[in-house]
Structure formats: C-alpha cells, structure tokens
Design an enzyme around this catalytic site. Structure first.
Site, PDB file in Angstrom:
ATOM      1  N   LYS A 124       0.840  -1.208   0.000  1.00  0.00           N
ATOM      2  CA  LYS A 124       0.000   0.000   0.000  1.00  0.00           C
ATOM      3  C   LYS A 124       0.875   1.258   0.000  1.00  0.00           C
ATOM      4  O   LYS A 124       0.709   2.149  -0.826  1.00  0.00           O
ATOM      5  CB  LYS A 124      -0.907  -0.002   1.235  1.00  0.00           C
ATOM      6  CG  LYS A 124      -1.729  -1.279   1.459  1.00  0.00           C
ATOM      7  CD  LYS A 124      -2.739  -1.510   0.396  1.00  0.00           C
ATOM      8  CE  LYS A 124      -3.702  -2.645   0.774  1.00  0.00           C
ATOM      9  NZ  LYS A 124      -3.083  -3.960   0.967  1.00  0.00           N
ATOM     10  N   LYS A 159      -8.560   0.984   4.324  1.00  0.00           N
ATOM     11  CA  LYS A 159      -8.007  -0.368   4.306  1.00  0.00           C
ATOM     12  C   LYS A 159      -6.735  -0.419   5.145  1.00  0.00           C
ATOM     13  O   LYS A 159      -5.998   0.570   5.257  1.00  0.00           O
ATOM     14  CB  LYS A 159      -7.702  -0.816   2.871  1.00  0.00           C
ATOM     15  CG  LYS A 159      -6.854   0.152   2.060  1.00  0.00           C
ATOM     16  CD  LYS A 159      -6.798  -0.281   0.597  1.00  0.00           C
ATOM     17  CE  LYS A 159      -6.057   0.727  -0.271  1.00  0.00           C
ATOM     18  NZ  LYS A 159      -6.047   0.336  -1.688  1.00  0.00           N
ATOM     19  N   ARG A 209      -5.195  -5.385 -12.791  1.00  0.00           N
ATOM     20  CA  ARG A 209      -3.878  -5.891 -12.406  1.00  0.00           C
ATOM     21  C   ARG A 209      -2.964  -5.789 -13.621  1.00  0.00           C
ATOM     22  O   ARG A 209      -3.167  -6.471 -14.632  1.00  0.00           O
ATOM     23  CB  ARG A 209      -3.987  -7.330 -11.911  1.00  0.00           C
ATOM     24  CG  ARG A 209      -2.656  -8.071 -11.731  1.00  0.00           C
ATOM     25  CD  ARG A 209      -1.693  -7.373 -10.769  1.00  0.00           C
ATOM     26  NE  ARG A 209      -2.242  -7.120  -9.464  1.00  0.00           N
ATOM     27  CZ  ARG A 209      -2.253  -8.016  -8.478  1.00  0.00           C
ATOM     28  NH1 ARG A 209      -1.765  -9.235  -8.673  1.00  0.00           N
ATOM     29  NH2 ARG A 209      -2.768  -7.685  -7.308  1.00  0.00           N
ATOM     30  N   ARG A 224     -10.400  -6.781 -12.788  1.00  0.00           N
ATOM     31  CA  ARG A 224     -11.176  -7.594 -11.835  1.00  0.00           C
ATOM     32  C   ARG A 224     -12.425  -6.803 -11.460  1.00  0.00           C
ATOM     33  O   ARG A 224     -12.355  -5.835 -10.704  1.00  0.00           O
ATOM     34  CB  ARG A 224     -10.298  -7.941 -10.631  1.00  0.00           C
ATOM     35  CG  ARG A 224      -9.100  -8.806 -11.010  1.00  0.00           C
ATOM     36  CD  ARG A 224      -7.988  -8.768 -10.017  1.00  0.00           C
ATOM     37  NE  ARG A 224      -7.434  -7.431  -9.872  1.00  0.00           N
ATOM     38  CZ  ARG A 224      -6.546  -7.088  -8.946  1.00  0.00           C
ATOM     39  NH1 ARG A 224      -6.109  -7.992  -8.082  1.00  0.00           N
ATOM     40  NH2 ARG A 224      -6.091  -5.863  -8.882  1.00  0.00           N
ATOM     41  N   ARG A 232     -15.256  -4.118  -4.025  1.00  0.00           N
ATOM     42  CA  ARG A 232     -13.955  -4.770  -4.162  1.00  0.00           C
ATOM     43  C   ARG A 232     -13.944  -5.647  -5.411  1.00  0.00           C
ATOM     44  O   ARG A 232     -14.835  -6.469  -5.608  1.00  0.00           O
ATOM     45  CB  ARG A 232     -13.644  -5.630  -2.932  1.00  0.00           C
ATOM     46  CG  ARG A 232     -13.603  -4.848  -1.629  1.00  0.00           C
ATOM     47  CD  ARG A 232     -13.544  -5.791  -0.442  1.00  0.00           C
ATOM     48  NE  ARG A 232     -14.705  -6.668  -0.400  1.00  0.00           N
ATOM     49  CZ  ARG A 232     -14.821  -7.735   0.397  1.00  0.00           C
ATOM     50  NH1 ARG A 232     -13.834  -8.033   1.206  1.00  0.00           N
ATOM     51  NH2 ARG A 232     -15.914  -8.479   0.370  1.00  0.00           N
ATOM     52  N   ASP A 272      -1.821  -2.352  -9.222  1.00  0.00           N
ATOM     53  CA  ASP A 272      -3.279  -2.251  -9.237  1.00  0.00           C
ATOM     54  C   ASP A 272      -3.654  -0.851  -9.685  1.00  0.00           C
ATOM     55  O   ASP A 272      -3.189   0.146  -9.115  1.00  0.00           O
ATOM     56  CB  ASP A 272      -3.864  -2.548  -7.860  1.00  0.00           C
ATOM     57  CG  ASP A 272      -3.789  -4.030  -7.500  1.00  0.00           C
ATOM     58  OD1 ASP A 272      -3.462  -4.836  -8.392  1.00  0.00           O
ATOM     59  OD2 ASP A 272      -4.045  -4.368  -6.336  1.00  0.00           O
ATOM     60  N   GLU A 280      -2.125   0.274  -5.733  1.00  0.00           N
ATOM     61  CA  GLU A 280      -1.271  -0.627  -4.962  1.00  0.00           C
ATOM     62  C   GLU A 280      -0.106  -1.085  -5.831  1.00  0.00           C
ATOM     63  O   GLU A 280      -0.195  -1.103  -7.060  1.00  0.00           O
ATOM     64  CB  GLU A 280      -2.043  -1.854  -4.444  1.00  0.00           C
ATOM     65  CG  GLU A 280      -3.060  -1.527  -3.369  1.00  0.00           C
ATOM     66  CD  GLU A 280      -3.637  -2.770  -2.696  1.00  0.00           C
ATOM     67  OE1 GLU A 280      -3.013  -3.852  -2.803  1.00  0.00           O
ATOM     68  OE2 GLU A 280      -4.693  -2.651  -2.067  1.00  0.00           O
ATOM     69  N   ASN A 282       2.045  -4.492  -5.805  1.00  0.00           N
ATOM     70  CA  ASN A 282       2.114  -5.815  -5.203  1.00  0.00           C
ATOM     71  C   ASN A 282       3.437  -6.489  -5.552  1.00  0.00           C
ATOM     72  O   ASN A 282       3.753  -6.688  -6.733  1.00  0.00           O
ATOM     73  CB  ASN A 282       0.949  -6.669  -5.697  1.00  0.00           C
ATOM     74  CG  ASN A 282      -0.396  -6.112  -5.250  1.00  0.00           C
ATOM     75  OD1 ASN A 282      -0.854  -6.397  -4.152  1.00  0.00           O
ATOM     76  ND2 ASN A 282      -1.017  -5.297  -6.099  1.00  0.00           N
TER      77      ASN A 282
END
Length: 325
Positions: A124, A159, A209, A224, A232, A272, A280, A282
C-alpha cells in the site's frame, strides 16, 4: 537452470490458476530443473543460509500434479534463481525470512524479488513513491484525520496496510452511521495505521492488475470487476477477471514506475490500477498470469522465464569475468 521456489504447501496450490505453477510449468517445458520448499525450510547454520528443498517433477495431471524427490540440504547460492513466492500475510516470520534471504544474496544467491525490496515496498505505502499517479490518499492511525479526509472527499475507501485479497476494505460515505466503529476497528483504537483513498467510481469497470516483468509491462492486464453491489474487485472477494489490452494511461504508469522497480531488484510486480490511478504495488506474490494467458494467448509465464534466463546468463557471465581477474 536450477530454480528454487519458496512456496506455500504444494498440495494447497490451485494449479488451474496459480501463477507460480504457470512459471514452473513453463520452466520445466524448457528443460530447467525445479526445486521446492516452504518458508519454514529456510535455515542459517554453519555460517550459511540453506534450504531443505525437494526436486520437483511436474506430471501435468490431477490430482497428483507433481512428484517430489527426497529432501536435500542445499546452500541457496547453489541455485541459478530463488523465487520467493510465499503468499502473505507479511508478518514477522516473513520479515525474518527476508533477513535469511538477504544473507543468501550476499553469498551469491539471486533472490526474486530482492529481500530488501520485499521489506521496503509495503504494497500500500509503496504507492507514495509514485505520488503523481495516485488518488488523494491519507495514511494515519488518527481518527480525527480520517474524519477530516472523509469530510473533504465525501466518499472514501479505508483499508489496513497489511491486508490482501480485499480483506478489511471498507467504503465509507459522509454521515455513515458506522463511521466511528469502522475507524476504531481498522485502527484498533489508534494502534494501527491505515490507508484512506478517495473512492474511485471507475472501480465498476474493474480493478486492473498490470504485471511488470523486469521493468517492462505485460501488454494485457486483468480487470477484476466487482460483483453488483460490491466495491472490491479482488478475485478472492468474488470479482470477475476480464483480460484487456493496456490503456494508454495503464502503459504510462507501468513504463514510468518500471525502471524504479527494476532498479530495486523487483523482477515481478503487480500494479493495481483503477481508472487512471495507481492504488497498490504488489511485490510479494503477484498473480493473474494464468487468466491473462488463457484469455489473450499472450504467454505471461514465458515472459517471466525469459527474464529469468537473461538474468541467470548475465550473472553467470559476471561470475566468469570475476574469476578471470
């Protein structure tokens, strides 16, 4: 190449969608030798980092999709590449593993992703390194700052900094009667830092993604898309994955951050992106290779193994030059 994968238990892998399995299958098809171990099989003894690993043969079938040989104690620098693919949580045991992997790296092991970067790039907080691409964002444990942020933006996402798969992600709007309890729960009454971001309506089009391999973006992403009434898009939260070409903005973000990621030893990263914003970064165990390949025909695992082969060849050449001096 001799490739060591540090994974969750092999029997827990869902090989129909697992990116680690996709990489192993691609590598095996090219004649590379596979080894596997779990995080708990790492050890430092007799002055070096070793792994208690098993040679792995893929059978291509279910349910017994692999055959594993006998456990062997191996120094990690013995392998051409060590892929740290243990899923979160990123807890203290994970941190201890990065310490061990960093020692192995100092002894000559090529660890992917680089242990220091795994610690430094909180998935994050790492977005703050690329602030021109992110939505209005706040990181704090103070409830008053969160309330002020909500008052300013009216509709926000809250979050935890250590979450995954959409866990503990809340959408909060002004005058939400549950605001206080959400803030208290997420911050643990001010004991845990959280991230707040302005809500992005483009989430209905998908939380994209974008995979970046060796500093270069894969030309397709996986959007997604949340279920109706859900905020979400995570596949673990029921999102539907739709592969699509990178938009010009997706590519701009990926190509801008790619060199920084590569410079820090991050060979495989999952960005993301919601709408035009990076949300984000990852780095621990990025996924979505299989879905992108199945829907587009682009061999994402092949791109990854290409990068492994290049890197291993470069390191071998570097060692040879050093030995000749």
């Amino acid at each position: 190449m001799e490739l060591l994968f540090i994974l969750d238990p092999l029997d827990s892998l869902k090989i129909y969608k697992d990116s680690s399995y996709a990489m192993m299958r691609e590598a095996a098809a090219r004649g590379h030798r596979l080894w596997a171990m779990e995080q708990g099989d790492l050890a430092w003894r007799h002055g070096r980092v070793v792994g208690f690993a098993r040679p792995l043969t893929l059978t291509g079938g279910l349910p017994d999709w692999y055959r594993a040989g006998d456990v062997a104690e191996m120094p990690l620098e013995r392998f051409d590449a060590v892929l740290m693919r243990k899923d979160p949580p990123f807890d203290m045991e994970y941190v201890y593993s990065t310490y061990l992997l960093e020692l192995a790296e100092a002894a000559g092991a090529w660890v992917i992703n680089r242990p220091q970067a795994l610690r430094d790039f909180n998935e994050k907080m790492a977005t703050a390194r690329f602030s021109r691409f992110i939505p209005p964002t706040l990181v704090t444990r103070r409830g008053d700052l969160i309330r002020a942020f909500l008052k300013e933006h009216q509709d926000i996402i809250l979050k935890p900094l250590d979450g995954m798969g959409g866990a503990e992600v809340f959408r909060v709007r002004q005058n939400d009667p549950n605001l206080n309890v959400i803030v208290e729960t997420l911050t643990r009454h001010g004991a845990r830092s959280v991230m707040a971001q302005r809500y992005l309506p483009d989430i209905v089009k998908g939380d994209k993604r974008v995979l970046v391999i060796d500093g270069e973006p894969v030309p397709y992403c996986l959007a997604r898309i949340p279920q109706p009434g859900e905020t979400r898009g995570n596949l673990a939260a029921g999102g539907r994955g739709v592969a699509q070409p990178l938009s010009p903005r997706d590519r701009e973000i990926a190509e801008s951050v790619g060199p920084t990621l590569k410079a820090h030893g991050l060979l495989l990263v999952g960005l993301d992106v919601i709408g035009d914003y990076l949300t984000e970064v990852n780095v621990t165990s990025p996924t979505c290779m299989v879905e992108i390949t199945q829907q587009t025909g682009f061999n994402v695992a092949g791109m990854m193994v290409d990068a492994l082969e290049r890197g291993a060849a470069q390191k071998a050449a570097s060692r040879e030059r050093g030995e000749k001096k």
